[in-house]
Design a protein around this motif. Structure first.
Motif, PDB file in Angstrom:
ATOM      1  N   PRO A  27       0.801  -1.090   0.149  1.00 15.70           N
ATOM      2  CA  PRO A  27      -0.034  -0.109  -0.103  1.00 15.70           C
ATOM      3  C   PRO A  27       0.769   1.134   0.022  1.00 15.70           C
ATOM      4  CG  PRO A  27      -0.433  -1.334   2.073  1.00 15.70           C
ATOM      5  CD  PRO A  27       0.580  -2.004   0.988  1.00 15.70           C
ATOM      6  N   GLU A  28       0.367   2.499  -0.742  1.00 18.23           N
ATOM      7  CA  GLU A  28       1.276   3.560  -0.740  1.00 18.23           C
ATOM      8  C   GLU A  28       1.303   4.159   0.671  1.00 18.23           C
ATOM      9  OE1 GLU A  28      -0.894   6.675  -3.018  1.00 18.23           O
ATOM     10  OE2 GLU A  28      -2.756   5.795  -2.783  1.00 18.23           O
ATOM     11  N   HIS A  29       0.417   4.104   1.411  1.00 20.02           N
ATOM     12  CA  HIS A  29       0.613   4.598   3.037  1.00 20.02           C
ATOM     13  C   HIS A  29      -0.398   3.555   3.751  1.00 20.02           C
ATOM     14  CE1 HIS A  29      -3.489   6.291   2.609  1.00 20.02           C
ATOM     15  NE2 HIS A  29      -3.165   6.763   1.268  1.00 20.02           N
ATOM     16  N   ASP A  30      -0.184   3.778   5.221  1.00 17.06           N
ATOM     17  CA  ASP A  30      -0.986   3.155   6.065  1.00 17.06           C
ATOM     18  C   ASP A  30      -2.274   3.818   6.133  1.00 17.06           C
ATOM     19  OD1 ASP A  30       1.239   1.513   6.888  1.00 17.06           O
ATOM     20  OD2 ASP A  30       1.418   3.030   8.638  1.00 17.06           O
ATOM     21  N   ALA A  31      -3.372   2.945   6.229  1.00 16.72           N
ATOM     22  CA  ALA A  31      -4.752   3.426   6.100  1.00 16.72           C
ATOM     23  C   ALA A  31      -5.025   4.387   7.465  1.00 16.72           C
ATOM     24  CB  ALA A  31      -5.904   2.224   6.229  1.00 16.72           C
ATOM     25  N   LEU A  32      -5.503   5.521   7.333  1.00 15.43           N
ATOM     26  CA  LEU A  32      -5.958   6.472   8.381  1.00 15.43           C
ATOM     27  C   LEU A  32      -7.093   6.160   9.020  1.00 15.43           C
ATOM     28  CD1 LEU A  32      -4.932   8.819  10.093  1.00 15.43           C
ATOM     29  CD2 LEU A  32      -5.932  10.419   8.256  1.00 15.43           C
ATOM     30  N   GLU A  33      -6.980   5.591  10.280  1.00 15.78           N
ATOM     31  CA  GLU A  33      -8.263   4.918  11.143  1.00 15.78           C
ATOM     32  C   GLU A  33      -8.194   5.853  12.216  1.00 15.78           C
ATOM     33  OE1 GLU A  33      -8.492   0.998  11.509  1.00 15.78           O
ATOM     34  OE2 GLU A  33      -7.915   0.849   9.238  1.00 15.78           O
ATOM     35  N   ILE A  68      -6.782  22.109   5.628  1.00 17.47           N
ATOM     36  CA  ILE A  68      -6.347  21.186   6.350  1.00 17.47           C
ATOM     37  C   ILE A  68      -7.076  20.320   6.844  1.00 17.47           C
ATOM     38  CG2 ILE A  68      -4.518  20.578   8.167  1.00 17.47           C
ATOM     39  CD1 ILE A  68      -3.051  22.964   7.708  1.00 17.47           C
ATOM     40  N   GLY A  69      -8.247  20.676   7.633  1.00 17.32           N
ATOM     41  CA  GLY A  69      -9.355  20.023   8.059  1.00 17.32           C
ATOM     42  C   GLY A  69      -9.987  19.186   6.944  1.00 17.32           C
ATOM     43  N   MET A  70     -10.545  20.076   6.041  1.00 23.73           N
ATOM     44  CA  MET A  70     -10.905  19.277   4.703  1.00 23.73           C
ATOM     45  C   MET A  70     -10.285  18.450   4.191  1.00 23.73           C
ATOM     46  SD  MET A  70     -12.743  22.815   3.223  1.00 23.73           S
ATOM     47  CE  MET A  70     -13.423  22.229   1.505  1.00 23.73           C
ATOM     48  N   THR A  71      -9.007  18.660   4.065  1.00 23.43           N
ATOM     49  CA  THR A  71      -8.093  17.413   3.446  1.00 23.43           C
ATOM     50  C   THR A  71      -8.113  16.440   4.290  1.00 23.43           C
ATOM     51  OG1 THR A  71      -6.793  19.304   2.394  1.00 23.43           O
ATOM     52  CG2 THR A  71      -5.941  17.214   2.321  1.00 23.43           C
ATOM     53  N   GLY A  72      -7.876  16.355   5.492  1.00 25.36           N
ATOM     54  CA  GLY A  72      -7.930  15.377   6.271  1.00 25.36           C
ATOM     55  C   GLY A  72      -9.126  14.628   6.614  1.00 25.36           C
ATOM     56  N   HIS A  78     -10.316   7.709   2.082  1.00 24.17           N
ATOM     57  CA  HIS A  78      -9.573   7.248   0.985  1.00 24.17           C
ATOM     58  C   HIS A  78      -8.844   6.086   1.226  1.00 24.17           C
ATOM     59  CE1 HIS A  78      -7.058   7.433  -2.691  1.00 24.17           C
ATOM     60  NE2 HIS A  78      -5.797   7.696  -1.649  1.00 24.17           N
ATOM     61  N   GLU A  79      -8.919   4.975   0.592  1.00 21.02           N
ATOM     62  CA  GLU A  79      -8.351   3.589   0.649  1.00 21.02           C
ATOM     63  C   GLU A  79      -6.967   3.818  -0.194  1.00 21.02           C
ATOM     64  OE1 GLU A  79      -8.603   0.882   2.436  1.00 21.02           O
ATOM     65  OE2 GLU A  79     -10.481   1.826   3.271  1.00 21.02           O
ATOM     66  N   PRO A  80      -5.748   3.368   0.485  1.00 26.11           N
ATOM     67  CA  PRO A  80      -4.488   3.742  -0.306  1.00 26.11           C
ATOM     68  C   PRO A  80      -4.361   2.637  -1.223  1.00 26.11           C
ATOM     69  CG  PRO A  80      -4.287   2.314   2.012  1.00 26.11           C
ATOM     70  CD  PRO A  80      -5.765   2.804   2.132  1.00 26.11           C
TER      71      PRO A  80
END
Length: 170
Positions: A27-33, A68-72, A78-80
């Motif tokens: 995966p391109e990055h760890d999934a953010l949970e 920043i909040g909207m991007t987060g 978004h799944e990596p």
């Protein structure tokens, strides 16, 4: 190349990268949970920073933190993507980036949590000196043995940003 680490059809690369020695996907990055508590804390901090920016008459700062909040928020859903990685006779191909052995100072394989299954390469680049590549389907011993033929292994200590990232993803 070990057949266990290939797709059903053999991957191909442009000849300027050399012959493929090892191949894996990760995966391109760890999934953010974020759990409910973490979401509340982050939302509170964003509101406080935006409020402070408005109070101090800093609209640019307020707009920046709103973005920043909207991007987060968008990143949460978004799944990596899965990216290909190659160890070749001339360097390491990480998705669309190519790191030639001549530009790699050393490598380190992290094998203890929270940085387990992670290849760190130290480059002679000025902006990005360390590149971290996840290892998901490849035996670490095989990668170490093959890569050590081209680049020396040296212990890399994780930086502050790396540690914070892993703690926030936990």
């Amino acid at each position: 190349m070990n057949e266990n680490h290939q797709h059903s059809e053999a991957p191909t690369l442009h000849s300027r990268y050399g012959d493929i020695l090892l191949h894996w996907d990760a995966p391109e990055h760890d999934a953010l949970e974020l759990g409910p508590r973490s979401r509340i804390i982050v939302l509170f901090l964003l509101i406080a920073i935006i409020g402070w920016a408005l109070y101090t008459n800093s609209p640019l700062m307020a707009i920046t933190f709103i973005l920043i909040g909207m991007t987060g928020y968008l990143a949460l859903g978004h799944e990596p993507g899965i990216l290909p990685f190659y160890l070749t006779t001339k360097g390491i191909v990480a998705a669309k980036e190519f790191y030639e052995y001549d530009h790699i100072e050393s490598f380190h394989l992290y094998d203890e949590p929270p940085f387990d299954n992670l290849l760190s390469i130290e480059t002679n680049g000025h902006l990005v000196s360390h590149v971290h590549i996840p290892i998901t389907t490849l035996p670490v011993a095989e990668l170490r043995q093959t890569l050590a033929q081209y680049v020396p292994e040296d212990k890399h200590e994780p930086g502050l940003v790396d540690t914070l990232e892993k703690l926030l993803h936990s």
